[in-house]
Design an enzyme around this catalytic site. Structure first.
Site, mmCIF file in Angstrom:
data_model
loop_
_atom_site.group_PDB
_atom_site.id
_atom_site.type_symbol
_atom_site.label_atom_id
_atom_site.label_comp_id
_atom_site.label_asym_id
_atom_site.label_seq_id
_atom_site.Cartn_x
_atom_site.Cartn_y
_atom_site.Cartn_z
ATOM 1 N N TYR A 134 0.931 -1.207 -0.111
ATOM 2 C CA TYR A 134 -0.084 0.048 -0.083
ATOM 3 C C TYR A 134 0.881 1.211 0.139
ATOM 4 O O TYR A 134 0.525 2.221 -0.494
ATOM 5 C CB TYR A 134 -1.037 -0.072 1.245
ATOM 6 C CG TYR A 134 -2.027 -0.998 0.728
ATOM 7 C CD1 TYR A 134 -3.079 -0.780 -0.049
ATOM 8 C CD2 TYR A 134 -2.189 -2.331 1.505
ATOM 9 C CE1 TYR A 134 -4.113 -1.636 -0.324
ATOM 10 C CE2 TYR A 134 -3.337 -3.191 1.260
ATOM 11 C CZ TYR A 134 -4.341 -2.711 0.303
ATOM 12 O OH TYR A 134 -5.084 -3.430 0.081
ATOM 13 N N HIS A 181 -14.814 1.291 -0.650
ATOM 14 C CA HIS A 181 -13.725 0.325 -0.313
ATOM 15 C C HIS A 181 -12.712 1.036 0.325
ATOM 16 O O HIS A 181 -11.662 0.321 0.425
ATOM 17 C CB HIS A 181 -13.163 -0.273 -1.677
ATOM 18 C CG HIS A 181 -14.328 -1.003 -2.414
ATOM 19 N ND1 HIS A 181 -14.138 -1.444 -3.534
ATOM 20 C CD2 HIS A 181 -15.731 -1.949 -2.022
ATOM 21 C CE1 HIS A 181 -15.475 -1.897 -3.827
ATOM 22 N NE2 HIS A 181 -16.194 -2.245 -2.955
#
Length: 229
Positions: free
Chosen positions: A55, A106
């Protein structure tokens, strides 16, 4: 006179045109990782360092990307309509372009949250979240992302928004990801639906669906012409 409510469901395709990579382009692999390794509670439990790095790289990439004409076109529509965007995307390109009402189904890449108290959500300074970065309760921080196998907390709000749509627009999503794709079931039956996608989705169109077989950068300007002329 109040403006009509235009609701947009956006997906990875609109971000891909800005250079954001998507795992659907590559047989479920993302930077050669199986999505379960980097986007599931099991993956986090097995190798949190891999997940943090994954990420961090997504975030670093996002800081190098800019909104495109698809994003800016949706902002333009706010002149004519009350626009609400429901996005499956975790980037903030809609906000960067200037959209004023965006719901992230999300999660959000530039936010992080506590691993013990999911109500503790923070804006991340810069692109890097490190092992040892903790919340105010002392627990490790994780990406503020809805991983595969986790509940989608924002879906109830999204259903309420879809149910109030006077016009419903789908851009950049194949309508294969649930529960997001199920939002079409809550759109009022008389509401016109516009689907902007180079590939026509594989379902039986109703009389109220108009297909614009283009990518977002070409299709959103066409939509503006259709809705404002």
């Amino acid at each position: 006179m109040s403006k009509k409510k235009l609701v947009v469901l956006s997906g990875a395709g609109i971000s891909a045109e800005s250079g954001i990579k998507t795992f659907r382009d590559n047989n479920g692999l993302w930077e050669n990782h199986d999505v379960t390794e980097v986007a599931s509670p099991q993956g986090w439990a097995k190798d949190p360092h891999l997940v943090l790095d994954f990420y961090n790289q997504r975030r670093k990439q996002l800081y190098e990307c800019q909104p495109n004409n698809g994003h800016y076109g949706l902002v333009e529509l706010e002149k004519y309509f009350e626009v609400s965007i429901i996005t499956q995307n975790i980037d903030d390109l809609h906000e960067q372009a200037g959209s004023s009402d965006v719901l992230h189904l999300h999660g959000e890449l530039k936010k992080v949250r506590s691993t013990t108290d999911e109500s503790l959500v923070y804006d991340l300074e810069g692109w890097e979240l490190k092992w040892g970065d903790t919340c105010e309760k002392g627990s490790q921080l994780r990406p503020h992302i809805v991983w595969f196998g986790e509940a989608v907390p924002a879906i109830e709000t999204a259903i309420e928004i879809a149910a109030r749509a006077d016009i419903f627009v789908v851009v950049g999503t194949s309508l294969n990801v649930y529960p997001a794709a199920g939002l079409l079931n809550y759109v009022p039956s008389a509401t016109p639906i516009y689907i902007i996608d180079p590939h026509q989705p594989a379902f039986t169109p109703s009389k109220n669906i108009t297909f614009i077989q283009e990518k977002g950068t070409e299709g959103v300007p066409q939509l503006i012409n259709l809705l404002t002329n």
